[in-house]
Design a protein around this motif. Structure first.
Motif, PDB file in Angstrom:
ATOM      1  N   ILE A 255       0.840  -1.267  -0.055  1.00 13.74           N
ATOM      2  CA  ILE A 255      -0.097  -0.019   0.077  1.00 13.74           C
ATOM      3  C   ILE A 255       1.126   1.246   0.186  1.00 13.74           C
ATOM      4  N   VAL A 256       0.862   1.922  -1.255  1.00 11.81           N
ATOM      5  CA  VAL A 256       1.911   2.982  -1.252  1.00 11.81           C
ATOM      6  C   VAL A 256       1.142   4.493  -1.196  1.00 11.81           C
ATOM      7  N   GLY A 257      -0.201   4.320  -1.456  1.00  6.63           N
ATOM      8  CA  GLY A 257      -1.007   5.453  -1.263  1.00  6.63           C
ATOM      9  C   GLY A 257      -1.776   5.636   0.102  1.00  6.63           C
ATOM     10  N   HIS A 258      -3.007   6.144   0.176  1.00  2.00           N
ATOM     11  CA  HIS A 258      -3.541   6.152   1.355  1.00  2.00           C
ATOM     12  C   HIS A 258      -4.261   4.958   1.881  1.00  2.00           C
ATOM     13  N   GLY A 259      -4.375   3.984   0.965  1.00  2.00           N
ATOM     14  CA  GLY A 259      -5.187   2.613   1.467  1.00  2.00           C
ATOM     15  C   GLY A 259      -6.721   2.975   1.824  1.00  2.00           C
ATOM     16  N   ALA A 260      -7.139   1.804   2.262  1.00  2.00           N
ATOM     17  CA  ALA A 260      -8.622   1.952   2.752  1.00  2.00           C
ATOM     18  C   ALA A 260      -8.651   0.852   3.983  1.00  2.00           C
ATOM     19  N   GLU A 261      -9.162   1.669   5.074  1.00  2.00           N
ATOM     20  CA  GLU A 261      -9.290   0.514   6.363  1.00  2.00           C
ATOM     21  C   GLU A 261     -10.561   0.338   6.489  1.00  2.00           C
ATOM     22  N   TYR A 262     -10.755  -1.144   6.732  1.00  2.00           N
ATOM     23  CA  TYR A 262     -11.899  -1.630   7.264  1.00  2.00           C
ATOM     24  C   TYR A 262     -11.988  -2.626   8.436  1.00  2.00           C
ATOM     25  N   ASP A 263     -12.568  -2.520   9.397  1.00  2.00           N
ATOM     26  CA  ASP A 263     -12.496  -3.314  10.533  1.00  2.00           C
ATOM     27  C   ASP A 263     -11.208  -3.464  11.226  1.00  2.00           C
ATOM     28  N   GLY A 264     -10.382  -2.506  11.139  1.00  2.00           N
ATOM     29  CA  GLY A 264      -9.051  -2.505  11.739  1.00  2.00           C
ATOM     30  C   GLY A 264      -7.899  -3.252  10.719  1.00  2.00           C
ATOM     31  N   ARG A 265      -8.285  -3.403   9.542  1.00  2.00           N
ATOM     32  CA  ARG A 265      -7.716  -4.153   8.481  1.00  2.00           C
ATOM     33  C   ARG A 265      -7.243  -3.208   7.270  1.00  2.00           C
ATOM     34  N   TRP A 266      -6.257  -3.375   6.659  1.00  2.00           N
ATOM     35  CA  TRP A 266      -5.812  -2.338   5.520  1.00  2.00           C
ATOM     36  C   TRP A 266      -5.955  -3.051   4.173  1.00  2.00           C
ATOM     37  N   PHE A 267      -6.300  -2.248   3.267  1.00  2.00           N
ATOM     38  CA  PHE A 267      -6.473  -2.622   2.049  1.00  2.00           C
ATOM     39  C   PHE A 267      -5.896  -1.405   0.886  1.00  2.00           C
ATOM     40  N   CYS A 268      -5.332  -1.920  -0.300  1.00  2.00           N
ATOM     41  CA  CYS A 268      -4.747  -0.981  -1.134  1.00  2.00           C
ATOM     42  C   CYS A 268      -5.976  -0.179  -1.655  1.00  2.00           C
ATOM     43  N   CYS A 269      -7.174  -0.563  -1.831  1.00  2.00           N
ATOM     44  CA  CYS A 269      -8.355   0.153  -2.514  1.00  2.00           C
ATOM     45  C   CYS A 269      -9.473  -0.496  -2.078  1.00  2.00           C
ATOM     46  N   ALA A 270     -10.549   0.510  -2.360  1.00  2.00           N
ATOM     47  CA  ALA A 270     -11.903   0.057  -1.767  1.00  2.00           C
ATOM     48  C   ALA A 270     -12.497  -1.308  -2.562  1.00  2.00           C
ATOM     49  N   HIS A 271     -12.133  -1.664  -3.689  1.00  2.00           N
ATOM     50  CA  HIS A 271     -12.311  -3.082  -4.363  1.00  2.00           C
ATOM     51  C   HIS A 271     -11.818  -3.987  -3.290  1.00  2.00           C
ATOM     52  N   CYS A 272     -10.606  -4.049  -2.927  1.00  2.00           N
ATOM     53  CA  CYS A 272      -9.977  -5.038  -2.159  1.00  2.00           C
ATOM     54  C   CYS A 272     -11.008  -5.329  -0.687  1.00  2.00           C
ATOM     55  N   ALA A 273     -11.179  -4.035  -0.386  1.00  2.00           N
ATOM     56  CA  ALA A 273     -11.886  -3.978   0.845  1.00  2.00           C
ATOM     57  C   ALA A 273     -13.378  -4.452   0.719  1.00  2.00           C
ATOM     58  N   ARG A 274     -14.060  -4.217  -0.102  1.00  2.00           N
ATOM     59  CA  ARG A 274     -15.298  -4.770  -0.496  1.00  2.00           C
ATOM     60  C   ARG A 274     -15.217  -6.331  -0.676  1.00  2.00           C
ATOM     61  N   GLN A 275     -14.130  -6.808  -1.354  1.00  2.00           N
ATOM     62  CA  GLN A 275     -14.166  -8.165  -1.365  1.00  2.00           C
ATOM     63  C   GLN A 275     -13.791  -9.064  -0.121  1.00  2.00           C
ATOM     64  N   GLU A 276     -13.616  -8.232   0.839  1.00  2.00           N
ATOM     65  CA  GLU A 276     -13.477  -8.732   2.339  1.00  2.00           C
ATOM     66  C   GLU A 276     -14.538  -8.250   3.122  1.00  2.00           C
ATOM     67  N   GLY A 277     -15.740  -7.807   2.564  1.00  2.00           N
ATOM     68  CA  GLY A 277     -16.680  -7.646   3.444  1.00  2.00           C
ATOM     69  C   GLY A 277     -17.193  -6.075   3.362  1.00  2.00           C
ATOM     70  N   ALA A 278     -16.476  -5.351   3.277  1.00  2.00           N
ATOM     71  CA  ALA A 278     -16.713  -3.757   3.508  1.00  2.00           C
ATOM     72  C   ALA A 278     -17.957  -3.573   2.501  1.00  2.00           C
ATOM     73  N   THR A 279     -19.000  -2.709   3.227  1.00  2.00           N
ATOM     74  CA  THR A 279     -19.878  -2.381   2.196  1.00  2.00           C
ATOM     75  C   THR A 279     -20.209  -0.977   2.017  1.00  2.00           C
ATOM     76  N   ARG A 280     -19.705  -0.051   2.924  1.00  2.00           N
ATOM     77  CA  ARG A 280     -19.990   1.407   2.979  1.00  2.00           C
ATOM     78  C   ARG A 280     -18.550   2.108   2.519  1.00  2.00           C
ATOM     79  N   ILE A 281     -17.881   1.495   1.645  1.00  2.00           N
ATOM     80  CA  ILE A 281     -16.230   2.144   1.532  1.00  2.00           C
ATOM     81  C   ILE A 281     -16.393   2.196  -0.153  1.00  2.00           C
ATOM     82  N   VAL A 282     -15.634   3.378  -0.608  1.00  2.00           N
ATOM     83  CA  VAL A 282     -15.758   3.782  -2.079  1.00  2.00           C
ATOM     84  C   VAL A 282     -14.377   4.273  -2.128  1.00  2.00           C
ATOM     85  N   ASP A 283     -13.789   4.278  -3.291  1.00  2.00           N
ATOM     86  CA  ASP A 283     -12.367   4.960  -3.846  1.00  2.00           C
ATOM     87  C   ASP A 283     -12.700   6.439  -3.835  1.00  2.00           C
TER      88      ASP A 283
END
Length: 84
Positions: free
Chosen positions: A47-75
């Motif tokens: 994760i070189v940019g801002h990334g996305a945090e969901y449920d205390g976990r970090w993702f490179c983008c909203a797409h990856c966060a959604r794949q792990e269950g995030a429903t209210r996150i957008v790029d």
């Protein structure tokens, strides 16, 4: 000259990164990223940019966060006339 802590290159243009009380020495951004950037918990990329945090976990983008269950996150927020 300083020695990069990742690749061992002794380089006259090495730089320091101060983080959480520690000092790291690198000869390139590539080495700094490989040592310090967090890893996306879905796809495994750094994760070189801002990334996305969901449920205390970090993702490179909203797409990856959604794949792990995030429903209210957008790029990005889409607003204005002519925007899709």
């Amino acid at each position: 000259m300083a020695t990069c802590e990742v690749c061992g290159n002794d380089y006259d243009m090495a730089f320091e990164v101060h983080s959480q009380g520690a000092v790291h020495v690198f000869d390139s951004f590539e080495c700094a990223i490989s040592r310090m950037a967090p890893v996306c918990e879905h796809c495994g990329c750094r994760i070189v940019g801002h990334g996305a945090e969901y449920d205390g976990r970090w993702f490179c983008c909203a797409h990856c966060a959604r794949q792990e269950g995030a429903t209210r996150i957008v790029d990005r927020e889409v607003t204005g006339a002519g925007m899709r």
